[in-house]
Scaffold this active site. Structure first.
Site, mmCIF file in Angstrom:
data_model
loop_
_atom_site.group_PDB
_atom_site.id
_atom_site.type_symbol
_atom_site.label_atom_id
_atom_site.label_comp_id
_atom_site.label_asym_id
_atom_site.label_seq_id
_atom_site.Cartn_x
_atom_site.Cartn_y
_atom_site.Cartn_z
ATOM 1 C CG ASN A 1 -1.496 1.295 1.397
ATOM 2 O OD1 ASN A 1 -2.578 1.696 0.919
ATOM 3 N ND2 ASN A 1 -1.000 2.173 2.529
ATOM 4 C CE1 TYR B 1 -0.121 7.895 -6.561
ATOM 5 C CE2 TYR B 1 -1.992 7.798 -8.242
ATOM 6 C CZ TYR B 1 -1.376 7.519 -6.909
ATOM 7 O OH TYR B 1 -2.217 7.046 -6.038
ATOM 8 C CE LYS C 1 -0.666 3.905 -6.786
ATOM 9 N NZ LYS C 1 -0.121 3.293 -5.580
HETATM 10 P P1 NAP Z 1 -1.021 8.882 2.663
HETATM 11 O O1 NAP Z 1 -2.145 9.125 3.618
HETATM 12 O O2 NAP Z 1 -0.138 9.777 2.098
HETATM 13 O O3 NAP Z 1 0.129 7.616 3.534
HETATM 14 C C1 NAP Z 1 0.981 7.097 2.793
HETATM 15 C C2 NAP Z 1 1.788 5.943 3.689
HETATM 16 O O4 NAP Z 1 2.849 5.392 2.794
HETATM 17 C C3 NAP Z 1 2.143 6.637 4.937
HETATM 18 O O5 NAP Z 1 2.072 5.728 5.866
HETATM 19 C C4 NAP Z 1 3.833 6.748 4.638
HETATM 20 O O6 NAP Z 1 4.309 6.756 5.918
HETATM 21 C C5 NAP Z 1 4.045 5.440 3.900
HETATM 22 N N1 NAP Z 1 5.173 5.624 2.968
HETATM 23 C C6 NAP Z 1 5.594 6.495 1.918
HETATM 24 N N2 NAP Z 1 6.839 6.209 1.718
HETATM 25 C C7 NAP Z 1 7.150 5.188 2.043
HETATM 26 C C8 NAP Z 1 8.584 4.404 1.920
HETATM 27 N N3 NAP Z 1 9.171 4.740 0.904
HETATM 28 N N4 NAP Z 1 8.544 3.308 2.459
HETATM 29 C C9 NAP Z 1 7.504 2.815 3.554
HETATM 30 N N5 NAP Z 1 6.503 3.479 3.715
HETATM 31 C C10 NAP Z 1 6.133 4.738 3.043
HETATM 32 O O7 NAP Z 1 -1.347 8.003 1.331
HETATM 33 P P2 NAP Z 1 -2.813 7.337 1.246
HETATM 34 O O8 NAP Z 1 -3.607 8.215 0.616
HETATM 35 O O9 NAP Z 1 -3.328 6.433 2.314
HETATM 36 O O10 NAP Z 1 -2.337 6.227 0.140
HETATM 37 C C11 NAP Z 1 -2.204 4.815 0.184
HETATM 38 C C12 NAP Z 1 -1.958 4.318 -1.191
HETATM 39 O O11 NAP Z 1 -3.392 4.593 -1.744
HETATM 40 C C13 NAP Z 1 -1.081 4.885 -2.154
HETATM 41 O O12 NAP Z 1 -0.366 3.605 -2.604
HETATM 42 C C14 NAP Z 1 -1.738 5.618 -2.975
HETATM 43 O O13 NAP Z 1 -1.039 5.863 -4.142
HETATM 44 C C15 NAP Z 1 -2.934 4.859 -3.150
HETATM 45 N N6 NAP Z 1 -4.169 5.646 -3.428
HETATM 46 C C16 NAP Z 1 -4.399 6.643 -2.700
HETATM 47 C C17 NAP Z 1 -5.497 7.463 -3.125
HETATM 48 C C18 NAP Z 1 -6.132 8.622 -2.532
HETATM 49 O O14 NAP Z 1 -7.130 9.392 -2.919
HETATM 50 N N7 NAP Z 1 -5.759 8.897 -1.248
HETATM 51 C C19 NAP Z 1 -6.432 7.009 -4.282
HETATM 52 C C20 NAP Z 1 -5.855 6.060 -5.060
HETATM 53 C C21 NAP Z 1 -4.696 5.277 -4.667
HETATM 54 P P3 NAP Z 1 5.845 7.508 6.097
HETATM 55 O O15 NAP Z 1 5.622 8.852 5.624
HETATM 56 O O16 NAP Z 1 6.244 7.349 7.487
HETATM 57 O O17 NAP Z 1 6.808 6.614 5.362
#
Ligand code: NAP
Length: 245
Positions: A90, A155, A159
């Site tokens: 994730n 991005y 994906k």
């Molecule tokens: P988020 O709130 O920004 O959280 C991202 C998480 O990833 C945090 O726990 C962060 O922790 C961790 N992270 C970032 N870089 C990392 C690394 N190099 N190694 C390990 N952990 C890392 O993101 P989110 O919105 O929950 O998104 C989660 C997933 O869903 C992502 O893959 C994103 O692309 C996908 N997604 C999100 C959305 C959306 O609308 N939010 C839509 C489609 C897909 P640290 O900062 O402590 O590392």
């Protein structure tokens, strides 16, 4: 308690979607390892989820782009929990810019976290799952990887790559009864989308006229991890309020 006695690893689970998935799994009886780059935030999320669920939840600091760090954290997780049954890839980042201004570094860093990170973590569970003849791999993709999105060449590529990798792994591991699927969310209320959650144009583009909650994504991740989803593999499930239909 549909994940009773299962061990799950969720990357990027200190906040947002990953944290909601870790909490959903823990509430359903799984022991959970939470990975994030921040040691403190991973430990804090783990403590909060453990207190709310009664399950064993531990936080681990690990940058998923670092092959050595990934190898050693999985070694530690297996020492702590005995095995792994479910992997949720994730962890993800954005570095949004139009192509004109996107730097090679913006491209490389997004591919490194979103795609290479999933590759490295999957390698660590691959033989375990194949030997056990059971296991679940769930990859977080995005509708950006299906539709493309202006300002997200990096991005969207990561994906779309995740979707291709999901199908390749699903084919490789199908004979071992291991499934690999992708979730493709639209807009979800997390830190990642904090800057545009009130954007009228975006809301207008979503048939359901709202962002998803992280818990709505976690509910799908729970189903895909469960025995009920045993005949689903190589699938990409959109959860986007109708955006990409
Ligand atoms: P988020 O709130 O920004 O959280 C991202 C998480 O990833 C945090 O726990 C962060 O922790 C961790 N992270 C970032 N870089 C990392 C690394 N190099 N190694 C390990 N952990 C890392 O993101 P989110 O919105 O929950 O998104 C989660 C997933 O869903 C992502 O893959 C994103 O692309 C996908 N997604 C999100 C959305 C959306 O609308 N939010 C839509 C489609 C897909 P640290 O900062 O402590 O590392």
């Amino acid at each position: 308690m549909i994940l009773k006695d299962k061990v799950a690893v969720v990357t990027g689970a200190s906040r947002g979607i990953g944290k909601a998935i870790a909490a959903m799994y823990a509430k359903n009886g799984a022991s959970v390892a939470i990975l994030a780059t921040g040691a403190e935030s991973a430990a804090a999320a783990a403590a909060e989820i453990a207190a709310g669920s009664g399950s064993v939840v531990r936080g681990y600091a690990c940058d998923v782009t670092d092959a050595d760090a990934v190898k050693s954290v999985f070694k530690q997780i297996i020492a702590d929990f005995g095995t792994v049954d479910i992997l949720v890839n994730n962890a993800g980042i954005t570095r949004d810019k139009l192509m004109m201004t996107m730097k090679p570094d913006d491209f490389d860093s997004v591919i490194a976290v979103n795609l290479r990170g999933a590759f490295l973590c999957t390698k660590e569970v691959y033989s375990i799952f194949a030997k056990k003849r059971t296991g679940r791999i769930i990859n977080m993709a995005s509708v950006s990887g299906i539709m493309g999105n202006a300002g997200q060449a990096n991005y969207s590529a990561s994906k779309a790559g995740m979707i291709g990798m999901t199908k390749a792994i699903a084919r490789e591991l199908a004979s071992r009864n291991v499934t690999c699927n992708a979730i493709a969310p639209g807009f979800v209320t997390t830190d990642m989308t904090a800057a545009f959650q009130e954007d009228e144009k975006i809301l207008e583009s979503i048939p359901l006229k709202r962002f998803a909650s992280p818990e709505e994504i976690a509910a799908l991740a729970l189903f895909l991890a469960s025995d009920a989803a045993g005949y689903i593999t190589g699938e990409v499930i959109r959860i986007d309020g109708g955006m990409a239909m």
